[in-house]
Design an enzyme around this catalytic site. Sequence first.
Site, PDB file in Angstrom:
ATOM      1  N   CYS A  60       0.813  -1.226   0.000  1.00 20.87           N
ATOM      2  CA  CYS A  60       0.000   0.000   0.000  1.00 20.87           C
ATOM      3  C   CYS A  60       0.844   1.273   0.000  1.00 20.87           C
ATOM      4  CB  CYS A  60      -0.930   0.002   1.211  1.00 20.87           C
ATOM      5  SG  CYS A  60      -2.194  -1.259   1.137  1.00 20.87           S
TER       6      CYS A  60
HETATM    7  N1  LIG Z   1      -3.601  -5.913   2.323  1.00 15.43           N
HETATM    8  C1  LIG Z   1      -3.955  -4.771   2.898  1.00 15.43           C
HETATM    9  O1  LIG Z   1      -3.701  -4.550   4.091  1.00 15.43           O
HETATM   10  C2  LIG Z   1      -4.716  -3.708   2.108  1.00 15.43           C
HETATM   11  C3  LIG Z   1      -5.274  -2.628   2.813  1.00 15.43           C
HETATM   12  C4  LIG Z   1      -5.983  -1.677   2.122  1.00 15.43           C
HETATM   13  C5  LIG Z   1      -6.130  -1.776   0.737  1.00 15.43           C
HETATM   14  N2  LIG Z   1      -5.563  -2.824   0.066  1.00 15.43           N
HETATM   15  C6  LIG Z   1      -5.777  -2.876  -1.392  1.00 15.43           C
HETATM   16  O2  LIG Z   1      -6.662  -3.952  -1.706  1.00 15.43           O
HETATM   17  C7  LIG Z   1      -6.347  -4.489  -2.985  1.00 15.43           C
HETATM   18  C8  LIG Z   1      -6.129  -5.977  -2.880  1.00 15.43           C
HETATM   19  O3  LIG Z   1      -5.014  -6.182  -2.023  1.00 15.43           O
HETATM   20  P1  LIG Z   1      -4.758  -7.560  -1.267  1.00 15.43           P
HETATM   21  O4  LIG Z   1      -3.763  -7.238  -0.203  1.00 15.43           O
HETATM   22  O5  LIG Z   1      -6.039  -8.200  -0.886  1.00 15.43           O
HETATM   23  O6  LIG Z   1      -4.042  -8.391  -2.420  1.00 15.43           O
HETATM   24  P2  LIG Z   1      -3.589  -9.926  -2.351  1.00 15.43           P
HETATM   25  O7  LIG Z   1      -2.412 -10.018  -3.250  1.00 15.43           O
HETATM   26  O8  LIG Z   1      -3.455 -10.371  -0.938  1.00 15.43           O
HETATM   27  O9  LIG Z   1      -4.810 -10.731  -2.977  1.00 15.43           O
HETATM   28  C9  LIG Z   1      -5.315 -10.490  -4.237  1.00 15.43           C
HETATM   29  C10 LIG Z   1      -6.005 -11.740  -4.748  1.00 15.43           C
HETATM   30  O10 LIG Z   1      -6.550 -11.427  -6.033  1.00 15.43           O
HETATM   31  C11 LIG Z   1      -6.338 -12.542  -6.900  1.00 15.43           C
HETATM   32  N3  LIG Z   1      -6.461 -12.080  -8.288  1.00 15.43           N
HETATM   33  C12 LIG Z   1      -5.535 -11.495  -9.075  1.00 15.43           C
HETATM   34  N4  LIG Z   1      -6.088 -11.198 -10.268  1.00 15.43           N
HETATM   35  C13 LIG Z   1      -7.386 -11.598 -10.234  1.00 15.43           C
HETATM   36  C14 LIG Z   1      -8.457 -11.546 -11.134  1.00 15.43           C
HETATM   37  N5  LIG Z   1      -8.351 -11.024 -12.354  1.00 15.43           N
HETATM   38  N6  LIG Z   1      -9.643 -12.054 -10.733  1.00 15.43           N
HETATM   39  C15 LIG Z   1      -9.793 -12.595  -9.504  1.00 15.43           C
HETATM   40  N7  LIG Z   1      -8.800 -12.676  -8.610  1.00 15.43           N
HETATM   41  C16 LIG Z   1      -7.615 -12.169  -8.957  1.00 15.43           C
HETATM   42  C17 LIG Z   1      -4.980 -13.075  -6.490  1.00 15.43           C
HETATM   43  O11 LIG Z   1      -4.812 -14.410  -6.898  1.00 15.43           O
HETATM   44  C18 LIG Z   1      -5.059 -12.938  -4.960  1.00 15.43           C
HETATM   45  O12 LIG Z   1      -5.607 -14.073  -4.336  1.00 15.43           O
HETATM   46  C19 LIG Z   1      -5.134  -3.708  -3.498  1.00 15.43           C
HETATM   47  O13 LIG Z   1      -5.564  -2.656  -4.301  1.00 15.43           O
HETATM   48  C20 LIG Z   1      -4.519  -3.165  -2.205  1.00 15.43           C
HETATM   49  O14 LIG Z   1      -3.772  -1.988  -2.434  1.00 15.43           O
HETATM   50  C21 LIG Z   1      -4.886  -3.807   0.721  1.00 15.43           C
END
Ligand SMILES: NC(=O)c1ccc[n+]([C@@H]2O[C@H](COP(=O)([O-])OP(=O)(O)OC[C@H]3O[C@@H](n4cnc5c(N)ncnc54)[C@H](O)[C@@H]3O)[C@@H](O)[C@H]2O)c1
Length: 432
Positions: free
Chosen positions: A272
Amino acid sequence: MTSALFTKIETKQATIGILGLGHTGLFLANEFRQVGFPLIGYDIDAARIEKLKRKENYLPFFDPQSLFNSIDTQQFIPTHDPSVLSRADILIISVPTPLNKQRMPDLTILEGAAAIVVSVVRNGQLIVMQSTSYPGTSEEIFIKAIEKKGMKVGYDFFFAHVPEREDAGNPQVVLSKVPRIAGGMTPECLNLAKRLYEEITIRVVPCSSIRIAEATKVFENSFRLINIAFVDELKVVFDRMNLDIWEIIEAASTKPFGFTPFYPGPGIGGECIPVDPIYLSWKAKEFQANTLLIDLAIDVNTKAYKYVIQKVFLSLNERLKCLKGSKIIVLGVAFKKNVTDTRESPALKIIPILKEVGATVIYHDALVPEIPFLQLKSTDLSETLLKEVDCVLIITDHDYYNWEWICENSQLIIDTRNATRSLKQYQHKIIR
Ligand SMILES: NC(=O)c1ccc[n+]([C@@H]2O[C@H](COP(=O)([O-])OP(=O)(O)OC[C@H]3O[C@@H](n4cnc5c(N)ncnc54)[C@H](O)[C@@H]3O)[C@@H](O)[C@H]2O)c1
């Protein structure tokens, strides 16, 4: 059409389809399941889906029991087949928004998710973008693609942005107690999203537009980035003056207005803070606007690890030891305390450089058993090992560490997190 979906949300009859079952998507699925919504979880990663079907957890610090209990009753359907999502009344997009090799936004994953949404969208659906991205993403990547099908937002489908505000690894932050911001393409879109998230959140803060909601999220993360860079820079300044920055921050924190504490460290990590501000600065260029402070903060933060290496070198030198040939143990390689995530972690930059100059580097992190790309495995901590190494380098101050025991048995500790602040009796061997 909105009133039918509104009623379905109120009665928890609306089926929610989540795209992306990672850190934020699976947590969200769990939250909606716990309040009774039927769920479809789609992920592109077939291995993750197979694990879920076998009721195996793949995320740390996560209790998936309510999701697992719902698999047999089909109240939670994990799937690798995107067409199943067409059964959902609501789609929530929670896919990653990373950077490419040139450290510019990599929009290919969002575009892939948009293609799936276009293939399954049907009349009356609410679509919520949860991933963090630049202001304009929802319209430019998703809505435009859906409208090409001849459907109109606010009439045939509804679109909102409700970004995640998770603080991974911080047990003090309970997701349901964190207000969420929401922006909709039309008042109806916002109303539906607001009503939905009210089921799992203490307060939904409505924004006047979807772009305001998108901008708010990248603003929050840019605010953190800039402030962390500021204290990282002042750390060097105050070090030169032989002044303890942590004491200064503690003293400044007693001011009841106009001050928010941020702490220096070995460099920021995670997906992030080092990433999202780049989405904003990249988009700003399209508007001929400069983001000098963001760019500078990125520069300061990406170099913070170099100051740590310099500290290791100088501290060993002071003890008539050479970095080449010294044995160093790194404590904590996750990007922040109490998480397993090593994405963008400063440890992954520091270890290769120390090795390159000839130090023997081992690491311990109970939450990160191995670092495949460095071909390293976490070593067991023991009194003998601590006594044997020339330097203990604290990169991540996981709560499970017994700092007193570590300090007692070590010769030299470089503490980049001020984890050993209370151990006054060992200050002669601790460098911050
Ligand atoms: N992790 C955090 O603490 C956090 C906090 C706030 C915001 N975010 C935001 O949330 C979003 C997701 O982050 P995350 O940490 O959950 O990511 P992550 O990498 O943990 O998980 C993402 C998931 O999406 C899947 N994926 C990828 N492409 C895909 C598609 N086309 N269709 C379906 N699934 C797909 C991946 O296989 C994975 O399981 C990002 O934009 C991130 O910046 C994350």
